[in-house]
Design a protein around this motif. Structure first.
Motif, PDB file in Angstrom:
ATOM      1  N   VAL A 193       0.864  -1.180   0.000  1.00  0.00           N
ATOM      2  CA  VAL A 193       0.000   0.000   0.000  1.00  0.00           C
ATOM      3  C   VAL A 193       0.900   1.229   0.000  1.00  0.00           C
ATOM      4  O   VAL A 193       2.055   1.181   0.410  1.00  0.00           O
ATOM      5  N   ARG A 194       0.351   2.329  -0.481  1.00  0.00           N
ATOM      6  CA  ARG A 194       1.118   3.575  -0.527  1.00  0.00           C
ATOM      7  C   ARG A 194       0.554   4.557   0.502  1.00  0.00           C
ATOM      8  O   ARG A 194      -0.598   4.442   0.941  1.00  0.00           O
ATOM      9  N   GLN A 225      -3.203   6.129   0.821  1.00  0.00           N
ATOM     10  CA  GLN A 225      -4.199   5.283   0.167  1.00  0.00           C
ATOM     11  C   GLN A 225      -5.342   4.987   1.137  1.00  0.00           C
ATOM     12  O   GLN A 225      -5.122   4.659   2.308  1.00  0.00           O
ATOM     13  N   LYS A 227      -7.017   6.048   6.085  1.00  0.00           N
ATOM     14  CA  LYS A 227      -5.917   6.067   5.108  1.00  0.00           C
ATOM     15  C   LYS A 227      -4.641   5.498   5.707  1.00  0.00           C
ATOM     16  O   LYS A 227      -4.452   5.499   6.924  1.00  0.00           O
ATOM     17  N   SER A 234       3.923   4.199   3.440  1.00  0.00           N
ATOM     18  CA  SER A 234       4.009   3.203   2.375  1.00  0.00           C
ATOM     19  C   SER A 234       4.680   1.953   2.921  1.00  0.00           C
ATOM     20  O   SER A 234       5.734   2.038   3.568  1.00  0.00           O
TER      21      SER A 234
END
Length: 409
Positions: free
Chosen positions: A117-118, A121, A210, A214
């Motif tokens: 995941v970044r 995100q 969120k 990352s």
């Protein structure tokens, strides 16, 4: 009945002869040979493994395959200690995401352990729920709001009829319209709260959850559509651009580990010839107090550049720790004598067995099983299987392997 003396002697002799014959028969039966055991299976023409792994070629074939050999030597190599290590996330680079308030989760159906995941995100959408005391009165609130709307609509209808008959006022009609609008809004809010309980926003606001960094998903604790309370663990993330390697060392070796020395980290299934990861990092900590009491071991931590994310937290690895001489006056790295062969001479079969081809006679090569201890640069240290002075094939080893098993023509 009376028998003469000579007659008695004859009877006694006859009885002795019969008894002797009977005993002789018993002894003969006891000395009879037992039948041989029949083997359930027989292997005709058994062949030793060394005979199966010998390849004899012609001089032209040897030249065409480009076979070259080197003699096995005993060299002084750096003294290392191979120990097991564990990859760990750097403290502060592993985060646990929790639900900020009570609500229903939406999204996140594709989140799985190991997924990248970044930062920023959206992982989940959280539809807030009213307090628990309000959840108990949701149905009552909808019923009450519906009743208030019906009353307001009846008043509006009555006010419009009175105004049409010139018995009412415009102000009364406008007030009745306002009451109807308020009742409709109250009923819509009550239905929205009930819909949020079922995971529907009905156009309402949802809180986005969120990713703060990352990294890689370590663990997913909830499923989409679940109703969670505040501070419920949703997902765990870890940044893997840098990781730590925890290495338990014998306390007697701690004084032989220099702060400016590096270690080599290898996957457990990577083999000695797989490109190892050299960790050029300072010693983070070394204290006997960090080990298990009574175990005589201390945990030493190294930092590993893991930009390609080749290693994951929790993974077990093999670590080659370079040991110094332990003499503060002379310093330097300790060395030990060991058999070394070029890494190009080492071959692997389909089962992971390690082999080399040894020239036993001119134009004759025998494949021998070896056990590799570790890699040192372009050389590998062999613990057993070959002897010093033997000539092993470097160039053309793979071609011999294919020739033996019919893969080369």
């Amino acid at each position: 009945m009376y028998f003469p003396p000579f007659t008695s002697s004859l009877l006694i002799a006859a009885r002795c002869l019969a008894l002797t014959s009977l005993l002789g028969g018993v002894v003969a039966c006891g000395n009879a040979e037992k039948p041989k055991a029949v083997s359930p299976a027989e292997v005709e023409n058994p062949v030793k493994e060394s005979d199966l792994t010998t390849v004899v070629i012609t001089a032209d074939a040897e030249k065409r395959l480009g076979i070259k050999t080197v003699a096995i030597t005993t060299d002084n190599v750096q003294a290392t200690r191979e120990v097991g290590g564990e990859i760990q996330a750097v403290p502060g680079q592993a985060v646990t995401i929790v639900a900020p308030v009570q609500g229903t989760l939406r999204g996140g159906a594709s989140l799985t352990a190991g997924q990248r995941v970044r930062q920023g995100q959206t992982l989940y959408s959280l539809v807030p729920l009213p307090p628990e005391r309000d959840l108990l009165t949701l149905d009552q609130g909808i019923t009450q709001a519906r009743t208030q709307l019906q009353v307001a609509q009846a008043r509006l209808q009555r006010a419009e009829e009175l105004l049409a008959d010139r018995a009412g006022s415009v102000r009364a009609r406008d007030d009745a319209r306002a009451d109807v609008a308020l009742a409709q809004r109250a009923l819509a809010d009550a239905r929205a709260r009930q819909g949020a309980m079922n995971g529907n926003t009905n156009g309402g606001q949802a809180l986005p959850i969120k990713a703060p960094l990352s990294g890689v998903v370590q663990r997913v604790s909830v499923a989409p559509g679940s109703v969670v309370t505040a501070n419920t663990v949703l997902v765990e993330l870890a940044a893997l651009n840098k990781v730590w390697v925890r290495v338990p060392l014998f306390v007697g070796d701690l004084h032989r580990v220099g702060k400016d020395q590096s270690v080599t980290v290898r996957p457990l299934n990577g083999g000695a010839t797989r490109q190892a990861r050299a960790v050029e990092a300072h010693l983070l900590s070394a204290s006997a107090g960090t080990g298990t009491p009574g175990a005589g071991a201390a945990d030493v931590f190294y930092e590993l550049d893991n930009t390609d994310e080749a290693f994951r937290p929790g993974e077990r690895v093999a670590v080659d720790v370079t040991l110094s001489s332990g003499n503060s006056a002379t310093g330097g790295t300790a060395t030990t004598a060991a058999l070394t062969i070029p890494a190009a001479a080492l071959l692997y079969d389909a089962s992971g067995g390690q082999w080399v081809y040894v020239r036993t006679k001119p134009l004759q090569y025998t494949r021998q099983r070896v056990e590799v201890q570790r890699a040192v640069g372009n050389q590998v240290v062999v613990s057993r299987g070959v002897q010093a002075g033997a000539e092993v094939v470097t160039d053309g080893a793979a071609e011999l392997f294919g020739t033996e098993f019919g893969g080369s023509h």
